[in-house]
Design an enzyme around this catalytic site. Structure first.
Site, PDB file in Angstrom:
ATOM      1  N   ASP A   1      81.961  52.485 -57.531  1.00 52.87           N
ATOM      2  CA  ASP A   1      82.619  51.043 -57.063  1.00 52.87           C
ATOM      3  C   ASP A   1      82.234  50.037 -57.866  1.00 52.87           C
ATOM      4  O   ASP A   1      81.223  50.028 -58.706  1.00 52.87           O
ATOM      5  CB  ASP A   1      82.406  50.936 -55.661  1.00 52.87           C
ATOM      6  CG  ASP A   1      81.097  50.114 -55.574  1.00 52.87           C
ATOM      7  OD1 ASP A   1      80.202  50.727 -55.958  1.00 52.87           O
ATOM      8  OD2 ASP A   1      80.899  49.053 -54.995  1.00 52.87           O
TER       9      ASP A   1
ATOM     10  N   LYS B   1      73.160  59.090 -66.466  1.00 56.45           N
ATOM     11  CA  LYS B   1      72.602  58.370 -67.714  1.00 56.45           C
ATOM     12  C   LYS B   1      71.194  58.329 -68.160  1.00 56.45           C
ATOM     13  O   LYS B   1      70.289  57.593 -67.736  1.00 56.45           O
ATOM     14  CB  LYS B   1      72.823  56.948 -66.994  1.00 56.45           C
ATOM     15  CG  LYS B   1      74.235  56.421 -66.916  1.00 56.45           C
ATOM     16  CD  LYS B   1      73.983  54.566 -66.825  1.00 56.45           C
ATOM     17  CE  LYS B   1      75.472  54.370 -66.215  1.00 56.45           C
ATOM     18  NZ  LYS B   1      75.588  52.941 -65.922  1.00 56.45           N
TER      19      LYS B   1
ATOM     20  N   GLY C   1      79.004  56.165 -52.398  1.00 52.87           N
ATOM     21  CA  GLY C   1      79.542  56.395 -53.804  1.00 52.87           C
ATOM     22  C   GLY C   1      79.767  58.054 -53.833  1.00 52.87           C
ATOM     23  O   GLY C   1      80.867  58.514 -54.852  1.00 52.87           O
TER      24      GLY C   1
ATOM     25  N   ARG D   1      86.979  52.862 -56.071  1.00 54.29           N
ATOM     26  CA  ARG D   1      86.359  54.130 -55.982  1.00 54.29           C
ATOM     27  C   ARG D   1      87.438  55.131 -55.936  1.00 54.29           C
ATOM     28  O   ARG D   1      87.299  56.398 -56.072  1.00 54.29           O
ATOM     29  CB  ARG D   1      85.690  54.388 -54.173  1.00 54.29           C
ATOM     30  CG  ARG D   1      84.569  53.176 -54.298  1.00 54.29           C
ATOM     31  CD  ARG D   1      83.986  53.464 -52.933  1.00 54.29           C
ATOM     32  NE  ARG D   1      83.001  52.533 -52.485  1.00 54.29           N
ATOM     33  CZ  ARG D   1      81.821  52.427 -52.882  1.00 54.29           C
ATOM     34  NH1 ARG D   1      81.105  53.459 -53.491  1.00 54.29           N
ATOM     35  NH2 ARG D   1      80.917  51.543 -52.458  1.00 54.29           N
TER      36      ARG D   1
ATOM     37  N   ASP E   1      70.635  56.868 -62.789  1.00 56.14           N
ATOM     38  CA  ASP E   1      70.636  55.988 -63.955  1.00 56.14           C
ATOM     39  C   ASP E   1      69.164  55.724 -64.063  1.00 56.14           C
ATOM     40  O   ASP E   1      68.641  56.652 -64.778  1.00 56.14           O
ATOM     41  CB  ASP E   1      71.378  54.530 -63.180  1.00 56.14           C
ATOM     42  CG  ASP E   1      71.232  53.491 -64.230  1.00 56.14           C
ATOM     43  OD1 ASP E   1      71.239  53.659 -65.370  1.00 56.14           O
ATOM     44  OD2 ASP E   1      71.621  52.327 -63.699  1.00 56.14           O
TER      45      ASP E   1
ATOM     46  N   GLU F   1      74.522  63.564 -55.569  1.00 57.99           N
ATOM     47  CA  GLU F   1      74.577  62.274 -56.345  1.00 57.99           C
ATOM     48  C   GLU F   1      75.821  61.814 -56.987  1.00 57.99           C
ATOM     49  O   GLU F   1      76.258  62.783 -57.785  1.00 57.99           O
ATOM     50  CB  GLU F   1      73.427  61.846 -56.912  1.00 57.99           C
ATOM     51  CG  GLU F   1      71.971  61.778 -56.119  1.00 57.99           C
ATOM     52  CD  GLU F   1      71.929  60.235 -55.643  1.00 57.99           C
ATOM     53  OE1 GLU F   1      72.829  59.590 -55.628  1.00 57.99           O
ATOM     54  OE2 GLU F   1      70.797  60.143 -55.392  1.00 57.99           O
ATOM     55  N   ASP F   2      76.357  60.552 -57.004  1.00 61.09           N
ATOM     56  CA  ASP F   2      77.445  60.564 -57.779  1.00 61.09           C
ATOM     57  C   ASP F   2      76.814  60.066 -59.288  1.00 61.09           C
ATOM     58  O   ASP F   2      77.365  60.599 -60.330  1.00 61.09           O
ATOM     59  CB  ASP F   2      78.324  59.227 -57.228  1.00 61.09           C
ATOM     60  CG  ASP F   2      77.527  57.912 -56.813  1.00 61.09           C
ATOM     61  OD1 ASP F   2      76.171  58.163 -56.717  1.00 61.09           O
ATOM     62  OD2 ASP F   2      77.720  57.080 -56.459  1.00 61.09           O
TER      63      ASP F   2
ATOM     64  N   PHE G   1      78.674  50.636 -67.714  1.00 57.13           N
ATOM     65  CA  PHE G   1      79.077  50.628 -66.226  1.00 57.13           C
ATOM     66  C   PHE G   1      80.309  51.164 -65.941  1.00 57.13           C
ATOM     67  O   PHE G   1      81.325  50.609 -66.449  1.00 57.13           O
ATOM     68  CB  PHE G   1      79.084  49.133 -65.851  1.00 57.13           C
ATOM     69  CG  PHE G   1      78.999  48.933 -64.284  1.00 57.13           C
ATOM     70  CD1 PHE G   1      77.887  49.191 -63.351  1.00 57.13           C
ATOM     71  CD2 PHE G   1      80.319  48.831 -63.818  1.00 57.13           C
ATOM     72  CE1 PHE G   1      78.139  49.188 -62.047  1.00 57.13           C
ATOM     73  CE2 PHE G   1      80.410  48.744 -62.218  1.00 57.13           C
ATOM     74  CZ  PHE G   1      79.085  48.837 -61.607  1.00 57.13           C
ATOM     75  N   VAL G   2      80.368  52.209 -65.269  1.00 58.78           N
ATOM     76  CA  VAL G   2      81.387  53.103 -65.078  1.00 58.78           C
ATOM     77  C   VAL G   2      82.169  52.881 -63.354  1.00 58.78           C
ATOM     78  O   VAL G   2      80.893  52.642 -62.503  1.00 58.78           O
ATOM     79  CB  VAL G   2      81.506  54.520 -65.185  1.00 58.78           C
ATOM     80  CG1 VAL G   2      81.294  54.897 -66.876  1.00 58.78           C
ATOM     81  CG2 VAL G   2      80.157  55.087 -64.450  1.00 58.78           C
TER      82      VAL G   2
END
Ligand code: 5GP
Length: 184
Positions: free
Chosen positions: A163, A134, A47, A169, A106, A102-103, A156-157
């Site tokens: 992905d 988040k 990611g 992606r 959460d 990090e992407d 949820f993105v």
């Protein structure tokens, strides 16, 4: 040609221009904080690759990049924080300044595992740069998060590296999937 995956997007949360602009701002901050430290940007496959590469391209200071791959046990509905290391870093990070890229963070359980793993190698410093945060979902406390691109709500993105079932992606923006696709 229109990307057929675009039809699955309900809403664009962060447009491409805004993403690139923010990545530039983060790069300037990292340039300032890490000048002369020759940091290693550590990306987590898969990611964070898109974000890491854009960030690296915008940095002006000397730096290295390296990657780890992990597999999380559990599903997106029930992150357990139990993580398996699939691919380790190529290089040693002892006495190096490590920036974990990090992407998305959460619950923070994945990042918490990675921080423990990296700290055990005694880096000179360890900090996290995450594109998305988040924050309202956080379970893990005390993560060394130094840079945040955007705080986002609990949705949820996908896109810009993120992905759903390995697709989306490559979308240049961060968007929310249509319910029908998500619940399919
Ligand atoms: P954690 O809960 O441990 O902080 O995050 C676990 C992983 O869940 C993230 O690294 C990411 O791969 C995935 N994840 C969490 N939220 C989202 C989201 O909104 N979209 C996508 N595509 N993945 C997410």
């Amino acid at each position: 040609m229109t990307d057929p995956l675009l039809f699955d997007i309900a809403e664009v949360l962060i447009a491409s221009d805004r993403l690139q602009e923010r990545v530039g701002e983060l790069a300037r901050a990292i340039d300032r904080d890490y000048a002369a430290l020759r940091p290693v940007l550590v990306g987590v496959l898969r990611g964070s690759v898109y974000f890491l590469v854009d960030l690296s391209r915008q940095l002006r200071i000397p730096h290295e990049i390296d990657f780890m791959a992990i597999a999380a046990y559990g599903t997106r509905h029930a992150t357990t924080g139990a993580v398996r290391l699939l691919k380790d870093l190529e290089d040693e990070v002892t006495d190096r300044h490590v920036l974990l890229v990090e992407d998305i963070i959460d619950t923070g359980l994945t990042a918490s595992y990675l921080v423990r793993l990296l700290r055990a190698r005694r880096p000179a410093s360890l900090a996290i740069c995450t594109l998305l945060d988040k924050r309202t979902r956080r379970i893990a406390e005390d993560l060394p998060i130094r840079y945040v691109g955007f705080e986002i709500p609990d949705r949820f993105v996908v896109g810009y590296g993120l992905d759903f079932r390995q697709l989306y992606r490559n979308l240049p923006f961060v968007g929310v999937l249509r319910e029908e696709v998500f619940n399919d």
